[in-house]
Design an enzyme around this catalytic site. Sequence first.
Site, PDB file in Angstrom:
ATOM      1  N   ASP A   1     -11.568   2.701   3.807  1.00  0.00           N
ATOM      2  CA  ASP A   1     -12.066   1.322   3.738  1.00  0.00           C
ATOM      3  C   ASP A   1     -13.584   1.289   3.511  1.00  0.00           C
ATOM      4  O   ASP A   1     -14.132   0.264   3.129  1.00  0.00           O
ATOM      5  CB  ASP A   1     -11.787   0.590   5.063  1.00  0.00           C
ATOM      6  CG  ASP A   1     -10.546  -0.281   5.012  1.00  0.00           C
ATOM      7  OD1 ASP A   1     -10.253  -0.835   3.942  1.00  0.00           O
ATOM      8  OD2 ASP A   1      -9.892  -0.412   6.061  1.00  0.00           O
TER       9      ASP A   1
ATOM     10  N   LYS B   1       0.843  -1.210   0.000  1.00  0.00           N
ATOM     11  CA  LYS B   1       0.000   0.000   0.000  1.00  0.00           C
ATOM     12  C   LYS B   1       0.863   1.238   0.000  1.00  0.00           C
ATOM     13  O   LYS B   1       0.622   2.181  -0.756  1.00  0.00           O
ATOM     14  CB  LYS B   1      -0.891   0.019   1.249  1.00  0.00           C
ATOM     15  CG  LYS B   1      -2.155  -0.792   1.123  1.00  0.00           C
ATOM     16  CD  LYS B   1      -2.860  -0.870   2.467  1.00  0.00           C
ATOM     17  CE  LYS B   1      -3.851  -2.006   2.463  1.00  0.00           C
ATOM     18  NZ  LYS B   1      -4.239  -2.458   3.778  1.00  0.00           N
TER      19      LYS B   1
ATOM     20  N   GLN C   1      -5.233  -1.455   9.523  1.00  0.00           N
ATOM     21  CA  GLN C   1      -5.127  -2.794   8.945  1.00  0.00           C
ATOM     22  C   GLN C   1      -5.772  -3.830   9.872  1.00  0.00           C
ATOM     23  O   GLN C   1      -5.508  -3.857  11.076  1.00  0.00           O
ATOM     24  CB  GLN C   1      -3.640  -3.122   8.718  1.00  0.00           C
ATOM     25  CG  GLN C   1      -3.375  -4.448   8.065  1.00  0.00           C
ATOM     26  CD  GLN C   1      -3.861  -4.531   6.614  1.00  0.00           C
ATOM     27  OE1 GLN C   1      -3.946  -3.529   5.913  1.00  0.00           O
ATOM     28  NE2 GLN C   1      -4.199  -5.726   6.180  1.00  0.00           N
TER      29      GLN C   1
HETATM   30  N1  GUN Z   1      -7.071  -6.776   5.932  1.00  0.00           N
HETATM   31  C1  GUN Z   1      -7.316  -7.541   4.836  1.00  0.00           C
HETATM   32  N2  GUN Z   1      -8.059  -6.846   3.944  1.00  0.00           N
HETATM   33  C2  GUN Z   1      -8.290  -5.623   4.473  1.00  0.00           C
HETATM   34  C3  GUN Z   1      -8.986  -4.467   4.032  1.00  0.00           C
HETATM   35  O1  GUN Z   1      -9.569  -4.416   2.945  1.00  0.00           O
HETATM   36  N3  GUN Z   1      -8.977  -3.413   4.883  1.00  0.00           N
HETATM   37  C4  GUN Z   1      -8.349  -3.449   6.083  1.00  0.00           C
HETATM   38  N4  GUN Z   1      -8.408  -2.353   6.842  1.00  0.00           N
HETATM   39  N5  GUN Z   1      -7.696  -4.500   6.531  1.00  0.00           N
HETATM   40  C5  GUN Z   1      -7.662  -5.587   5.729  1.00  0.00           C
END
Ligand code: GUN
Length: 289
Positions: free
Chosen positions: A120, A53, A97
């Site tokens: 998100d 990311k 996360q």
């Molecule tokens: N962990 C795995 N996929 C995601 C996601 O789409 N968002 C977040 N915040 N954590 C994750």
Amino acid sequence: MPQIIDGKAIAAEVREGVAKDVAALIASHGLKPGLAVVLVGEDPASKVYVKNKGEQTVAAGMNSWEHKLPATATEAEILAIVQKLNNDPAVHGILVQLPLPKHVNAERVLNTIDPNKDVDGFHPVNVGRLWIGERTLVPCTPTGSVILAKKAAPSLAGMNAVVVGRSNIVGKPVAALLLKENCTVTIAHSRTRNLHDVVKGADLLIAAVGIPEMVRGDWVKPGAIVIDVGINRVPSANGKTKLVGDCNYDECAKVAGAITPVPGGVGPMTIACLLQNTVEAAKMQKGIK
Ligand code: GUN
């Protein structure tokens, strides 16, 4: 042979579009979008996601910050960081996360994120905005799934769309997006009676149930669009592990009109859509269309 929907290539196109939007925002408004990611603990998969990311955010021309906390961090410490990011005008997007350590109430943490910075799209305010059709931040994997489906059929209007899985992260929001695309939407799940018959009625199938290769070839309607959101690690013949989706790819590919591979389908789209959401969040905060 079905159309194989190349998520890797389409994600690269989305990221190019984001980089152009970022350059235009900087030129027109002096606005450089910024994404802050909070990572708690040492989960190896989470560390890889967060690293990717960060790299892709910078590659698109945006600011990126990582806040790393030990697995022993208290909920109060995590909430304090989220509040600090809420109040920082340079931060337009905040992502905590998941999964969080068990001693932390994840719902409380997610609900503390300013809805206008919630890239998100998990905050209840954004869930509500999505279902009533207001401008909002939409969860990334559902957005990516619909972009891929529209590569196979630019208009999804009137299709019978079956979503297998009812999670807050994928199943429910992708159903809302497909309704917006004028599909007739069924949300099926592990307790659905005669699931294979329900799936067989799908012109568009979104498999997001988290069960390796559950959907077999004879469940799929000939010519259907199959979007496989599953990412399951299973033992492989050579004693290592491999990634498989929620659909048995070889069987489903023989019947489908279009299908996403695993890996290389929905997976790469998620970060690309996160970058898009960061730009959208920055625009929303500044009242830019
Ligand atoms: N962990 C795995 N996929 C995601 C996601 O789409 N968002 C977040 N915040 N954590 C994750």
